[in-house]
Design a protein around this motif. Structure first.
Motif, PDB file in Angstrom:
ATOM      1  N   PHE A  37      -4.456   1.171  10.880  1.00  0.00           N
ATOM      2  CA  PHE A  37      -4.480   0.764   9.475  1.00  0.00           C
ATOM      3  C   PHE A  37      -4.623  -0.746   9.372  1.00  0.00           C
ATOM      4  O   PHE A  37      -3.921  -1.403   8.604  1.00  0.00           O
ATOM      5  CB  PHE A  37      -3.207   1.226   8.764  1.00  0.00           C
ATOM      6  N   ARG A  40      -4.695  -2.746   6.089  1.00  0.00           N
ATOM      7  CA  ARG A  40      -3.524  -2.741   5.199  1.00  0.00           C
ATOM      8  C   ARG A  40      -2.518  -3.803   5.618  1.00  0.00           C
ATOM      9  O   ARG A  40      -2.353  -4.093   6.787  1.00  0.00           O
ATOM     10  CB  ARG A  40      -2.852  -1.375   5.218  1.00  0.00           C
ATOM     11  N   SER A  41      -1.822  -4.356   4.655  1.00  0.00           N
ATOM     12  CA  SER A  41      -0.822  -5.380   4.963  1.00  0.00           C
ATOM     13  C   SER A  41       0.556  -4.779   5.165  1.00  0.00           C
ATOM     14  O   SER A  41       1.443  -5.420   5.708  1.00  0.00           O
ATOM     15  CB  SER A  41      -0.777  -6.431   3.859  1.00  0.00           C
ATOM     16  N   GLU A  43       2.702  -0.612   5.449  1.00  0.00           N
ATOM     17  CA  GLU A  43       2.559   0.849   5.453  1.00  0.00           C
ATOM     18  C   GLU A  43       3.892   1.497   5.800  1.00  0.00           C
ATOM     19  O   GLU A  43       4.675   0.961   6.583  1.00  0.00           O
ATOM     20  CB  GLU A  43       1.502   1.264   6.475  1.00  0.00           C
TER      21      GLU A  43
END
Length: 79
Positions: A37, A40-41, A43
């Motif tokens: 991922f 994404r920053s 999760e």
């Protein structure tokens, strides 16, 4: 990946004191997930790791941990 922060940072087995080993195993799995991922920053994660048991109870068993990872902002140094 060195830029991943785990929250919480320490994972423990409620039956045994293997927190350093379990935390390392969780970090390893979450690092892999963070690579998947990469766009994404942050999760939510759920990972499963094996606790080897304790001195008096050497029976390995699986533990599941939930948490959230987020990327740290890498501070660049100028010399």
């Amino acid at each position: 990946m060195s830029d991943v922060i785990l929250v919480p940072a320490v994972f423990r087995c409620p039956d045994h004191d293997n927190h350093e080993l379990l935390t390392a195993r969780v970090r390893e799995q979450v690092d892999r997930e963070a690579e998947w991922f990469s766009e994404r920053s942050s999760e939510v994660f759920r990972v499963s790791v094996v606790c080897p048991g304790g001195a008096s109870d050497a029976m390995p068993h699986r533990r599941i941990y939930d948490g959230t990872w987020s990327r740290a902002v890498a501070a660049s140094r100028v010399a």
